[in-house]
Design a protein around this motif. Structure first.
Motif: not given
Length: 220
Positions: A146-170
């Motif tokens: 009802a009040k919270r949002l659990h997110l997962y984000l990945e960062m990519f560089a120059d549209d490359a296939g593998a992520a350069v960083a990942a973040s999980e947030q509440m």
């Protein structure tokens, strides 16, 4: 010869000023780009230097490519790499972009006296990136209540296939009159539910749910 900064694309949104991305040529000084950005800003065109990606379908069963930016000179550390703190800044900008898309844009937050606070954030630094690198952040909704949002984000560089960083947030939805936590408004809740339903079909987040520790060592 006079330097020029060119407007690459303009994105039109309903009831909001258009977005604009300003890019310089090979010989364009950064000061020229900054001046162009300032001029567009005075016309209500935003955001400066970055591009919040406009999506036509929020209900796709794929992570949402929500935000793009470029590693700036002031973000680089003594190793010549993006400083650790600025990975979180880029992820924070991406979270802002996601809030826009679920109906919690700046105008709505101010009118309804609503905001979102970060309760917890984890980052996995997977690969170093350097000044000038173009980055993209993809977002997905892992869970919500009802009040919270659990997110997962990945960062990519120059549209490359593998992520350069990942973040999980509440994140926590807040009534700024308190401030106090409050349930998402019905229209925002409906958008979150639509995105979460689409993302439920995705594989588990590769770097989600991690904790810090040394193998075979107990935490004292």
């Amino acid at each position: 010869m006079m330097e020029r900064a060119r407007q690459k694309r303009t994105f039109h949104q309903v009831s909001r000023p258009p977005l604009v991305e300003v890019l310089g040529g090979e010989r364009t000084a950064s000061e020229t780009v900054d001046t162009a950005i300032f001029v567009y800003a005075t016309l209500g065109m935003h955001p400066p230097r970055d591009l919040r990606i406009e999506m036509t379908d929020l209900n796709q069963a794929a992570p949402l490519p929500i935000y793009r930016d470029r590693v700036r000179a002031e973000w680089v550390d003594y190793n010549g790499h993006l400083r650790d703190a600025f990975y979180l800044l880029i992820f924070s900008f991406a979270t802002d972009a996601l809030l826009d898309h679920i109906g919690l844009d700046d105008a709505t937050r101010k009118a309804r006296k609503r905001s979102v606070y970060t309760l917890e954030a984890h980052i996995n630094y997977l690969r170093e990136i350097k000044e000038g690198t173009q980055v993209r952040v993809d977002a997905r909704v892992i869970a919500h209540d009802a009040k919270r949002l659990h997110l997962y984000l990945e960062m990519f560089a120059d549209d490359a296939g593998a992520a350069v960083a990942a973040s999980e947030q509440m994140l926590l939805h807040v009534d700024t009159n308190g401030p106090k936590s409050i349930a998402f408004d019905p229209d925002v809740k409906a958008r979150i539910e639509d995105i979460a339903a689409a993302h439920a079909a995705l594989p588990s987040a590769q770097y989600g749910g991690r904790v810090i520790g040394l193998a075979g060592k107990s935490n004292q």
